[in-house]
Design an enzyme around this catalytic site. Structure first.
Site, PDB file in Angstrom:
ATOM      1  N   TYR A 223       0.872  -1.174   0.000  1.00 52.23           N
ATOM      2  CA  TYR A 223       0.000   0.000   0.000  1.00 52.23           C
ATOM      3  C   TYR A 223       0.911   1.226   0.000  1.00 52.23           C
ATOM      4  O   TYR A 223       1.676   1.439   0.939  1.00 52.23           O
ATOM      5  CB  TYR A 223      -0.921   0.006   1.224  1.00 52.23           C
ATOM      6  CG  TYR A 223      -2.046  -0.991   1.149  1.00 52.23           C
ATOM      7  CD1 TYR A 223      -3.298  -0.610   0.683  1.00 52.23           C
ATOM      8  CD2 TYR A 223      -1.857  -2.316   1.534  1.00 52.23           C
ATOM      9  CE1 TYR A 223      -4.339  -1.526   0.599  1.00 52.23           C
ATOM     10  CE2 TYR A 223      -2.884  -3.234   1.453  1.00 52.23           C
ATOM     11  CZ  TYR A 223      -4.121  -2.834   0.992  1.00 52.23           C
ATOM     12  OH  TYR A 223      -5.145  -3.742   0.912  1.00 52.23           O
ATOM     13  N   HIS A 256      -6.191  -1.477  -6.492  1.00 52.17           N
ATOM     14  CA  HIS A 256      -7.181  -0.431  -6.248  1.00 52.17           C
ATOM     15  C   HIS A 256      -6.500   0.838  -5.757  1.00 52.17           C
ATOM     16  O   HIS A 256      -5.337   0.821  -5.326  1.00 52.17           O
ATOM     17  CB  HIS A 256      -8.287  -0.886  -5.277  1.00 52.17           C
ATOM     18  CG  HIS A 256      -7.840  -1.119  -3.857  1.00 52.17           C
ATOM     19  ND1 HIS A 256      -7.630  -2.362  -3.344  1.00 52.17           N
ATOM     20  CD2 HIS A 256      -7.580  -0.251  -2.850  1.00 52.17           C
ATOM     21  CE1 HIS A 256      -7.260  -2.269  -2.078  1.00 52.17           C
ATOM     22  NE2 HIS A 256      -7.219  -0.995  -1.753  1.00 52.17           N
ATOM     23  N   HIS A 326      -2.899   0.414  -3.978  1.00 48.93           N
ATOM     24  CA  HIS A 326      -2.625  -0.968  -3.581  1.00 48.93           C
ATOM     25  C   HIS A 326      -2.019  -1.693  -4.781  1.00 48.93           C
ATOM     26  O   HIS A 326      -2.670  -1.863  -5.810  1.00 48.93           O
ATOM     27  CB  HIS A 326      -3.919  -1.657  -3.140  1.00 48.93           C
ATOM     28  CG  HIS A 326      -3.750  -3.129  -2.876  1.00 48.93           C
ATOM     29  ND1 HIS A 326      -4.810  -4.009  -2.874  1.00 48.93           N
ATOM     30  CD2 HIS A 326      -2.655  -3.883  -2.605  1.00 48.93           C
ATOM     31  CE1 HIS A 326      -4.370  -5.234  -2.633  1.00 48.93           C
ATOM     32  NE2 HIS A 326      -3.068  -5.180  -2.472  1.00 48.93           N
ATOM     33  N   HIS A 405     -17.632  -2.106   3.854  1.00 51.15           N
ATOM     34  CA  HIS A 405     -16.285  -2.219   4.429  1.00 51.15           C
ATOM     35  C   HIS A 405     -16.277  -3.087   5.685  1.00 51.15           C
ATOM     36  O   HIS A 405     -17.038  -2.866   6.617  1.00 51.15           O
ATOM     37  CB  HIS A 405     -15.741  -0.829   4.778  1.00 51.15           C
ATOM     38  CG  HIS A 405     -14.378  -0.857   5.398  1.00 51.15           C
ATOM     39  ND1 HIS A 405     -13.236  -1.123   4.672  1.00 51.15           N
ATOM     40  CD2 HIS A 405     -13.967  -0.677   6.684  1.00 51.15           C
ATOM     41  CE1 HIS A 405     -12.184  -1.090   5.475  1.00 51.15           C
ATOM     42  NE2 HIS A 405     -12.601  -0.820   6.703  1.00 51.15           N
ATOM     43  N   HIS A 407     -13.024  -5.766   7.786  1.00 54.22           N
ATOM     44  CA  HIS A 407     -11.631  -6.207   7.711  1.00 54.22           C
ATOM     45  C   HIS A 407     -11.590  -7.676   7.294  1.00 54.22           C
ATOM     46  O   HIS A 407     -12.471  -8.130   6.569  1.00 54.22           O
ATOM     47  CB  HIS A 407     -10.925  -5.917   9.036  1.00 54.22           C
ATOM     48  CG  HIS A 407     -10.622  -4.456   9.225  1.00 54.22           C
ATOM     49  ND1 HIS A 407     -10.126  -3.925  10.384  1.00 54.22           N
ATOM     50  CD2 HIS A 407     -10.763  -3.405   8.381  1.00 54.22           C
ATOM     51  CE1 HIS A 407      -9.968  -2.609  10.258  1.00 54.22           C
ATOM     52  NE2 HIS A 407     -10.349  -2.278   9.043  1.00 54.22           N
ATOM     53  N   MET A 480     -14.564  -4.360  11.586  1.00 56.02           N
ATOM     54  CA  MET A 480     -15.483  -3.260  11.350  1.00 56.02           C
ATOM     55  C   MET A 480     -16.729  -3.807  10.656  1.00 56.02           C
ATOM     56  O   MET A 480     -16.685  -4.886  10.054  1.00 56.02           O
ATOM     57  CB  MET A 480     -14.855  -2.167  10.486  1.00 56.02           C
ATOM     58  CG  MET A 480     -13.713  -1.424  11.119  1.00 56.02           C
ATOM     59  SD  MET A 480     -13.128  -0.091  10.033  1.00 56.02           S
ATOM     60  CE  MET A 480     -11.951   0.721  11.113  1.00 56.02           C
TER      61      MET A 480
END
Length: 570
Positions: A223, A256, A326, A405, A407, A480
């Site tokens: 990243y 992305h 990414h 979203h 994890h 999350m």
């Protein structure tokens, strides 16, 4: 005198030579007709080398996907298909293979050991196969739903595509096992929304936020963070569109990208270009979280509705931006340079409404806990009727896009709108959600939310490989449950979430431990600074969608299509 049969290796060589030299493919007993004259608007590389490239278009009226698979270096065949999580076992496949004499194309499935079997219902239908200057091009179609229990149901949300390279002939399809092949997966949203493209204002300008000639590290996952800033004196504008800029040759490397705006109260942000997990990364970059644009592999340009735009610049807005790219580099290639990024289209002629982003779901605190060894544990967060009654304008808001979203343990995410105690419609749903593929998705239909409505967001987690409870939080090993909805007109409500009641959680884990069994069900709910409230009462839930079987099911071929090779026929 009998001529001996060629060996498998010789047959493979003969077949490969024939393909390379004069590959003009004729399809015998071809079923179906060619797709309507239309381009293939969506395109992705399937493998890291870029030898397999997939293009497709979608017909919602016929509920069909037409695929065009380009094989740049054909050896002895190729397989392509879909599976629940990207595994090569229990996959739904289209296969091109040869027995050393003839070539075949057929619909197949793999069992739990990876062995292929011919599907008696041939739903992948080959329409054309031909040699092009770029390689072998296979054109085939597949209905969304086939009502074949061995087939994958193509639906909204993430689709895990799988592929494999056949390097030698096989005596039969059943002789192929995916464990012996070079294989891989790619994630994509196949069913893109069929919405009209709004016209851009005549004074539209562009701004490119790009990586500064980055030397991509030779590791699988990177990243990369880069800080830039808006020009001095940049006044308030509306972003009306954005699109990706991917460095040529790096299409399989750039997975992305996102552009974030820093918090308005930050007067300065140090310049930085480096890995986002670097110890040298300035701490202030952690306050650059306001999303301006997000793109993932396979996505096209993102447009705002004609009556709304995303405000940036001017008073009360930070001039500092953070680009995050990414890089997915499974081959660990060295020496690759990249200047990919996102091109923003913006106008000084402000539109009628400011677009906003609202965060739905659960507050990520340690009490948002998931037991270990759970394959499908569900947590649910609420944006309550009391909250929307107080915060939304009388005419309501209109949600036009959404970014789900979680994890690493997230597997499914859904947000549903409820009104008057009844679930009315799905805002966004992804039954094959992957934390490794997150993008802002335009909705097929704008969802209007009125004061008094309830928004219910549920996340399903798989902690089967974990020995300890997974708690909520910002860390990648924490969890999350969020849906960032993009809407207009903007309100002061940025978060509309709930949290788990710690008292109930303690009782729940005590019960789980005492029973030494697996827990499930819903957890009680509490709204943080508000007084404890009961769960919103939902008396009627939406029915699960029922797949429709295609009317032309009987037209599919009874077996694999024979693909013959010749040098003089067109």
């Amino acid at each position: 005198m009998q001529v001996p049969s060629p060996s498998a290796r010789e047959a493979a060589s003969m077949y490969g030579t024939a393909v390379a030299v004069f590959l003009v493919i004729l399809v015998a007993a071809l079923q179906g007709s060619a797709p309507p004259e239309s381009p293939f608007p969506y395109r992705i590389p399937l493998d890291p080398e870029g030898t397999l490239e997939l293009s497709w278009n979608v017909s919602y009226t016929r509920e069909l996907v037409h695929f065009q698979l380009l094989v740049r270096e054909l050896k002895a065949g190729v397989l392509f298909g879909m599976s629940d999580r990207g595994q090569l076992e229990d996959a739904d496949l289209a296969v091109l293979w040869t027995d050393g004499d003839k070539a075949y194309f057929g619909d197949a499935w793999s069992d739990q050991r990876g062995q292929l079997h011919l599907d008696p219902q041939q739903d992948y239908q080959l329409l054309r196969a031909q040699r092009t200057p770029a390689g072998l091009s296979l054109l085939f179609k597949r209905p969304f739903s086939t009502c074949d229990p061995r087939d994958y149901l193509i639906e909204d949300g993430t689709v895990h595509l799988v592929y494999g390279i056949l390097e030698q002939p096989f005596a039969s399809l059943e002789a192929i096992n995916t464990s012996a092949l070079q294989t891989g997966l790619q994630r994509v949203q196949l069913l893109k929304p069929d919405i009209s493209v709004p016209a851009l204002p005549p004074d539209t300008r562009t701004m490119e936020v790009r990586a500064p000639d980055v030397l991509v590290p030779g590791q699988e996952t990177t990243y990369w963070c880069y800080v830039t800033e808006l020009p001095g004196g940049f006044s308030r504008h509306h972003i009306v569109m954005y699109e990706p800029i991917v460095t040529e040759g790096n299409e399989a490397l750039v997975h992305h990208m996102e552009v974030f705006q820093c918090a308005a109260e930050l007067e300065s942000v140090p310049q930085f270009s480096g890995p986002c997990d670097s110890k040298m990364k300035p701490a202030r970059l952690n306050h650059c979280r306001h999303v301006l644009a997000a793109w993932a592999l396979g996505a096209k340009a993102f447009y705002y509705p004609e009556e709304a735009g995303l405000a940036f610049g001017g008073a009360g807005s930070s001039r500092f931006l953070r680009l995050e790219v990414h890089y997915h580099n499974p081959l660990r290639m060295q020496g690759r340079r990249d200047s990919s990024g996102i091109r923003l289209y913006y106008t000084a002629t402000l539109r009628r409404f400011d677009a906003g982003i609202m965060e739905l779901g659960l507050v990520y605190t340690p009490v948002m806990a998931i037991p270990p060894q759970e394959e499908a544990f569900v947590l649910t967060g609420y944006c309550t009727d009391k909250c929307t009654q107080l915060a939304l304008p009388p005419s309501g808001i209109h949600i036009f896009a959404s970014q789900l979203h979680t994890h690493l343990t997230g597997r499914k995410v859904i947000t549903v709108l409820a009104r008057g105690g009844r679930e009315r419609e799905v805002v966004n749903r992804d039954d094959h959600y992957s934390p490794h593929f997150q993008e802002i998705r335009m909705l097929k239909k704008v969802v209007s939310v009125h004061p008094g409505d309830v928004l219910i967001t549920s996340c399903t987690y798989n902690t089967g490989d974990r020995k300890l409870a997974t708690v909520g939080g910002f860390g990648i090993l924490e969890e999350m449950c969020v849906n960032y909805v993009h809407y207009y007109p903007q309100t002061q409500l940025e978060l509309c979430k709930s949290s788990v009641d710690p008292g109930f959680l303690q009782k729940y884990f005590h019960l789980v431990n005492s029973c030494r069994g697996k827990g499930g069900g819903s957890l009680a709910w509490d709204k943080g600074e508000w007084d404890r409230q009961p769960l919103p009462e939902i008396v009627s839930k939406l029915e699960e969608p029922t797949p429709r079987c295609p009317a032309s099911q009987g037209q599919s071929p009874a077996g694999p299509t024979v693909v013959s090779i010749g040098g003089s026929k067109g």
